[in-house]
Design an enzyme around this catalytic site. Structure first.
Site, short mmCIF file in Angstrom:
data_model
loop_
_atom_site.label_atom_id
_atom_site.label_comp_id
_atom_site.label_asym_id
_atom_site.label_seq_id
_atom_site.Cartn_x
_atom_site.Cartn_y
_atom_site.Cartn_z
N ASP A 43 0.86 -1.17 0.00
CA ASP A 43 0.00 0.00 0.00
C ASP A 43 0.91 1.23 0.00
O ASP A 43 1.61 1.48 0.98
CB ASP A 43 -0.89 -0.01 1.24
CG ASP A 43 -1.86 1.17 1.30
OD1 ASP A 43 -1.69 2.13 0.52
OD2 ASP A 43 -2.77 1.14 2.14
N VAL A 44 0.91 1.98 -1.09
CA VAL A 44 1.87 3.09 -1.22
C VAL A 44 1.59 4.22 -0.24
O VAL A 44 2.43 5.12 -0.09
CB VAL A 44 1.91 3.65 -2.66
CG1 VAL A 44 2.38 2.58 -3.64
CG2 VAL A 44 0.57 4.23 -3.08
N ASN B 44 2.42 4.74 -10.78
CA ASN B 44 1.16 4.61 -11.48
C ASN B 44 -0.05 4.45 -10.55
O ASN B 44 -1.17 4.75 -10.95
CB ASN B 44 1.24 3.40 -12.42
CG ASN B 44 -0.09 3.03 -13.02
OD1 ASN B 44 -0.64 3.75 -13.86
ND2 ASN B 44 -0.64 1.90 -12.59
N TYR C 102 -9.10 14.49 -7.26
CA TYR C 102 -8.24 13.87 -8.27
C TYR C 102 -7.46 14.93 -9.04
O TYR C 102 -6.24 14.82 -9.23
CB TYR C 102 -9.10 13.04 -9.21
CG TYR C 102 -8.32 12.18 -10.17
CD1 TYR C 102 -7.81 10.95 -9.77
CD2 TYR C 102 -8.10 12.58 -11.49
CE1 TYR C 102 -7.10 10.14 -10.65
CE2 TYR C 102 -7.40 11.78 -12.37
CZ TYR C 102 -6.90 10.57 -11.94
OH TYR C 102 -6.19 9.77 -12.83
N LYS D 210 -3.34 15.56 -9.22
CA LYS D 210 -2.63 15.41 -10.49
C LYS D 210 -1.93 16.70 -10.91
O LYS D 210 -0.85 16.66 -11.51
CB LYS D 210 -3.59 14.91 -11.59
CG LYS D 210 -4.09 13.49 -11.36
CD LYS D 210 -2.93 12.50 -11.23
CE LYS D 210 -3.40 11.07 -11.12
NZ LYS D 210 -2.28 10.10 -11.06
#
Length: 254
Positions: free
Chosen positions: A64-65, A91, A159, A163
């Site tokens: 889990d990043v 990613n 989101y 980004k």
């Protein structure tokens, strides 16, 4: 020197499905040893089995990043097993419910920020430390920025914010990595045909309030694009690449 050591070593996060899976397969097919990271062990192990059947070298490491200790353990495994890392593809990502900002819960906001931004920071931090110390020195980091690094969709504030932030992270790492031969670039992907993008073909909200179906592109085009970036010598860098379905509503008025 063994075949495994001779191969360049890549790490792909979010490798169990969609863009991550396609890119991992393409790297494997082109001689990379690929470490597959993701939250679910089963799809990672299936990809390893598939790779081994083709005499390709893959290693699954569930991770889990958003968990700093798990990311440290992931990179300890890479360091112990291979002694180096040549490519990191950041990613892994997630979205939040498509609602107005006043209806977005703080927990949903934090979940997106933790994965899309803090998770990229944690993996990049660890990769940077390994790449600047390994011999030969250096490596490449590629971040999945998304079309949302340029322009938002309706109801996508979490989101889109993360980004846009990835673009700043990419620039900073690109600058700070110069003296260590670490190249950092970003691939901004629009409407690749994956499980996550199926809703695009059914119809999604547009800026004018309408619901419209959007064209998709083959996810293999994304894999080709990442491979191109990965195979460059460290003396060259694709700083930003946008690869998108040609007719998606992005350029111009949409």
């Amino acid at each position: 020197m063994s075949e495994t050591i001779q191969r360049k070593v890549a790490l792909v996060t979010g490798a169990g499905s969609g863009i991550g899976r396609a890119c991992a397969r393409r790297l494997l097919a082109n001689g990379f040893t690929v470490v597959l990271a993701g939250r679910r062990a089963a799809p990672l192990e299936a990809l390893v089995q598939e790779a081994h059947e083709r005499s390709e070298e893959a290693l699954a490491v569930p991770c889990d990043v958003t968990d700093a200790a798990a990311v440290d353990a992931l990179f300890d495994t890479i360091r112990t097993r291979y002694g180096r890392l040549d490519l990191l593809f950041n990613n892994a990502g997630r979205n939040a419910p498509a609602v107005d900002i006043d209806e977005l819960s703080v927990d949903d906001w934090r979940a997106v920020v933790d994965t899309n931004l803090s998770g990229v920071f944690l993996c990049t931090r660890a990769a940077f430390g390994l790449m600047k110390q390994q011999t030969p020195r250096g490596g490449r980091i590629v971040n999945n920025g998304s079309i949302s690094a340029h322009a938002p969709r309706p109801f996508s504030i979490a989101y889109t914010a993360t980004k846009h932030a990835i673009t700043g992270l990419t620039k900073s790492v690109s600058l700070d990595g110069r003296r260590y031969d670490i190249a950092c670039g970003q691939i901004d992907i629009g409407n690749a045909a994956t499980e996550m993008a199926e809703r695009m073909a059914r119809g999604v909200p547009q800026a004018n309030g309408e619901i419209a179906a959007e064209p998709l592109m083959d996810v293999e085009v994304v894999a080709d694009s990442l491979l191109h970036m990965a195979q460059l010598p460290l003396s060259a860098n694709v700083q930003f690449m946008t690869v998108m379905a040609t007719k998606m509503p992005f350029v111009g008025r949409g």
